[in-house]
Design an enzyme around this catalytic site. Structure first.
Site, PDB file in Angstrom:
ATOM      1  N   ASP A  73       1.067   3.987  -3.063  1.00 23.03           N
ATOM      2  CA  ASP A  73       0.561   5.350  -2.862  1.00 23.03           C
ATOM      3  C   ASP A  73       1.660   6.373  -3.142  1.00 23.03           C
ATOM      4  O   ASP A  73       1.439   7.372  -3.838  1.00 23.03           O
ATOM      5  CB  ASP A  73       0.060   5.543  -1.420  1.00 23.03           C
ATOM      6  N   GLU A  93       0.823  -1.207   0.000  1.00 24.40           N
ATOM      7  CA  GLU A  93       0.000   0.000   0.000  1.00 24.40           C
ATOM      8  C   GLU A  93       0.860   1.261   0.000  1.00 24.40           C
ATOM      9  O   GLU A  93       0.672   2.154  -0.826  1.00 24.40           O
ATOM     10  CB  GLU A  93      -0.918  -0.004   1.236  1.00 24.40           C
ATOM     11  N   SER A 145      -7.174   1.554  -4.152  1.00 22.50           N
ATOM     12  CA  SER A 145      -5.987   2.035  -3.443  1.00 22.50           C
ATOM     13  C   SER A 145      -5.083   2.844  -4.359  1.00 22.50           C
ATOM     14  O   SER A 145      -4.404   3.764  -3.918  1.00 22.50           O
ATOM     15  CB  SER A 145      -5.152   0.845  -2.960  1.00 22.50           C
TER      16      SER A 145
END
Ligand SMILES: *[C@@H]1O[C@H](CO)[C@@H](O)[C@H](O)[C@H]1NC(C)=O
Ligand SMILES: *[C@@H]1O[C@H](CO)[C@@H](O)[C@H](O)[C@H]1NC(C)=O
Ligand SMILES: *[C@@H]1O[C@H](CO)[C@@H](O)[C@H](O)[C@H]1NC(C)=O
Ligand SMILES: *[C@@H]1O[C@H](CO)[C@@H](O)[C@H](O)[C@H]1NC(C)=O
Ligand SMILES: *[C@@H]1O[C@H](CO)[C@@H](O)[C@H](O)[C@H]1NC(C)=O
Ligand SMILES: *[C@@H]1O[C@H](CO)[C@@H](O)[C@H](O)[C@H]1NC(C)=O
Ligand SMILES: *[C@@H]1O[C@H](CO)[C@@H](O)[C@H](O)[C@H]1NC(C)=O
Length: 633
Positions: free
Chosen positions: A303, A299, A548
């Site tokens: 990001d 994640e 995400s």
């Protein structure tokens, strides 16, 4: 149950108070869903509970109008964001409310020295024996034990005197139950915190080696920053980066890997090799390097790699890293850090939902809880979520009001809409509002259903297509989270577009699947590509999928628009939903008209002409959106 909580329970017995009259009590909160698979027993009556009463804030009925007054493109006061002092004063609980709760507690037998009002006046705290608390709230406390040994305390409903109800948001610890089964990510016996990603709610990966070099002609198989620039016409170099800010929230133990950033930059943004985000540590948050795996780095790497590459080298990115290793953190914890008037820790954090700091566990963060330590960045992207059914309406509403306040302050808050289509995390749906692996009722996610955040869904370049062709809803590996809230009413700004969808494309479902009254919050608000992202992870390249990915991409685009506005002396956008649903702005989005978001044994909803509960208003076209936002004051 968290051990910080256990220690409070181990306190010496406090003398019992005189029983209060229960005849005037009315039900205040009931547990959202029954614990399944937990054994329960009554909690001993001499144990001590830290009872925290969350006070009703003032002027909550004006929240939506106030936010619209600064965020609606047709409002005369568009862009006139509030100061933190004005926000705190306008919504602070009234003296009347504080006095009413104190009077209630004292007339129930608690002496004045046992009653503490928090500095921000948001909470009133009293340590009560179980016997006292049960009498005060007309309830019964239980200890719930999971077969794994994990324990929680709670009651299944509680009551307050009728004349008190208008002054109370919620009381903790009571019905707020953490249903998510514990997993043990870092090898310790703590629960995997709700806000944290796991194989259930993090981005998904395909463990295929990337054999072919990504180019502009195979964006349907490999998404890179260049593919996204082409898709959304992103071609802008920041002019005033030092006056601008973009924050990415991550929850420890999730952490980025510095070498992976460089590996990614080497291939896709060579000027940024060596560049890192600026760390803001919330509640001891740090970039842990003890354990590395896809689940723990996927994640954060995703990001940051895409947010940083898309805003470019000149624009610094703030990493809001929340929580220590033993405990982690929740959405309330990062909100505490950016708004000192929220700070639920001052007697209000919920041990079943939120990290409690200082944390005296081994290796825990023993400093002061982070309260108002950093100004909220102009844009914040959070690719985490939990199922709406895991929170009570009172808890959800209180947190949701905080997002509206951030909007008033001029911050855009983006949340990914979830990766399971109309189903909840891990594909779990509902039966009569209760989680059920075989359920067919849709399970919306939180906090994206809060009408004051911007919910970002996922699209894909359809197989065989290019960046010049219309995208479809994401139907590879994941399905875009979308649907209708079971908690929040419909905000005005989306009524016209959502009702157009319900009227012209009525889904073939009944109220047994979702709240189809046309009176509830619908999501997502917009979307961006969420399929086949090439990311560097743990020393190699991998393909990842998920909303995400979509959220930080939209965040980068809003950040570039903010730069253009700040450069000509205007303010940041803040809350964007009233603008993006307006007729003035809707044409600046690529309408997504194919694909769906299956789940719960159904095909889910269809992406179709106009707004839809799969891709929202569509994907932003920066070359259209940026000049439009420059026309606003
Ligand atoms: C409740 O007990 C805790 C733990 O001893 C203590 O720190 C706190 O000050 C007490 N609160 C009140 C309102 O008495
Ligand atoms: C994390 O690292 C610790 C210490 O090296 C180890 O004991 C633990 O098993 C690891 N946990 C996971 C989930 O890899
Ligand atoms: C990264 O760059 C190297 C060297 O140019 C190339 O061989 C490799 O295919 C690239 N990998 C990806 C995923 O772009
Ligand atoms: C807090 O933790 C640090 C580092 O683990 C330790 O050195 C310090 O003594 C601790 N302070 C308190 C008050 O426990
Ligand atoms: C779900 O359905 C499967 C297959 O019909 C069944 O075996 C299982 O027991 C059901 N589970 C629950 C919790 O009802
Ligand atoms: C649907 O939402 C409306 C408006 O919030 C509410 O009044 C109604 O009770 C909801 N219906 C169901 C079945 O939950
Ligand atoms: C989706 O569109 C197809 C084709 O038009 C239609 O048959 C189907 O009923 C639609 N499904 C939903 C959920 O609206």
């Amino acid at each position: 149950m968290r051990s910080s909580f256990l220690q409070v329970l181990a306190l010496a017995t406090i003398a019992c108070a005189a029983p209060s009259s229960r005849s005037t009590h009315v039900l205040h909160e009931k547990r959202a869903a029954e614990p399944v698979g937990w054994a329960s027993r009554r909690l001993e009556s001499h144990r001590v509970l830290p009872i925290r009463v969350g006070l009703k804030q003032s002027n909550m009925d004006q929240l939506e109008d106030m936010l619209n007054s600064v965020a609606h493109p047709e409002s005369e006061s568009y862009g006139q964001h509030w100061t933190p002092e004005k926000v705190a004063d306008f919504f602070a609980p009234s003296d009347n409310t504080v006095e009413a709760i104190k009077d209630w507690l004292m007339s129930s037998g608690f002496t004045a020295d046992r009653v503490r009002v928090s500095p921000g006046k948001g909470w009133i705290e009293v340590n009560a024996t179980v016997a006292e608390a049960e009498d005060l709230l007309n309830t019964e406390y239980h200890v719930y034990t999971h077969p794994s040994g994990h324990e929680q305390i709670g009651c299944d409903s509680y009551h307050v005197p009728k004349h008190i109800q208008e002054h109370v948001d919620l009381i903790k610890p009571t019905v707020h139950f953490n249903h998510r089964l514990p997993t043990y990510p870092m090898g310790n016996k703590r629960e995997y915190h709700l806000g944290q990603p796991s194989s259930v709610n993090g981005p998904k990966t395909l463990d295929t080696k990337i054999e072919v070099e990504p180019t502009m002609s195979n964006c349907d198989q490999f998404i890179t920053p260049d593919c996204l620039r082409a898709l959304y016409n992103i071609d802008y170099t920041p002019i005033v980066p030092q006056k601008n800010s973009y924050g990415i929230v991550e929850f420890t133990p999730q952490a980025y890997v510095a070498d992976d950033l460089d590996l990614f930059f080497r291939n896709f943004s060579s000027r940024q090799i060596g560049q890192r985000p600026t760390l803001v540590s919330i509640d001891g948050g740090f970039v842990q390097t003890t354990n590395q795996s896809f689940d723990l780095n996927g994640e954060s790497n995703l990001d940051l790699q895409y947010a940083m590459a898309l805003v470019g080298k000149r624009q610094p990115i703030t990493l809001l890293q929340a929580g220590d290793l033993p405990q982690g953190a929740s959405f309330d914890n990062w909100l505490d850090a950016v708004d000192k008037s929220f700070c639920t820790f001052e007697g209000g954090d919920d041990p079943t939902q939120d990290g409690i700091y200082p944390d005296n566990l081994e290796g825990g963060y023993n400093g002061t809880a982070s309260c108002g330590i950093v100004k909220p960045p102009h844009v914040v992207s959070i690719s985490y979520g939990q199922d709406e059914w895991t929170v009570t309406p009172a808890y959800a509403n209180r947190q949701c009001a905080e997002y509206a306040k951030l909007g008033l302050l001029g911050t855009t808050v983006l949340y990914s809409s979830g990766d399971d289509g109309v189903a909840g995390g891990g594909g779990v749906c509902l039966t009569n509002g209760q989680p059920d692996v075989n359920g067919t009722q849709f399970a919306p996610s939180f906090p994206v259903t809060c009408p004051y955040v911007t919910a970002v869904g996922a699209t894909q370049i359809n197989p065989g297509s290019t960046t010049d062709d219309p995208e479809g809803a994401c139907e590879q590996v994941i399905y875009s989270g979308g649907g209708f809230s079971n908690i929040f009413p419909m905000p005005k700004y989306q009524a016209k577009k959502v009702n157009h969808f319900l009227k012209n494309h009525p889904p073939p479902y009944s109220a047994a699947q979702y709240n189809n009254t046309g009176n509830v919050r619908a999501y997502p608000d917009l979307s961006a590509n969420g399929a086949n992202y090439v990311i560097a992870i743990d020393g190699g390249f991998n393909l990842v999928f998920g909303t995400s990915a979509s959220s930080p991409v939209v965040g980068a685009m809003i950040t570039l628009i903010n730069d253009a506005r700040i450069a000509i002396g205007r303010g940041p956008l803040g809350f964007i939903n009233p603008a993006i649903y307006s007729d003035l702005f809707s044409w600046a989005f690529n309408d997504i008209k194919s694909g769906g978001n299956q789940g719960c044994g159904t095909p889910g909803f269809n992406a179709t002409e106009g707004w839809d509960p799969v891709t929202g208003m569509g994907t932003p076209d920066l070359s259209l959106l940026l000049p439009l936002f420059l026309t606003l004051p």
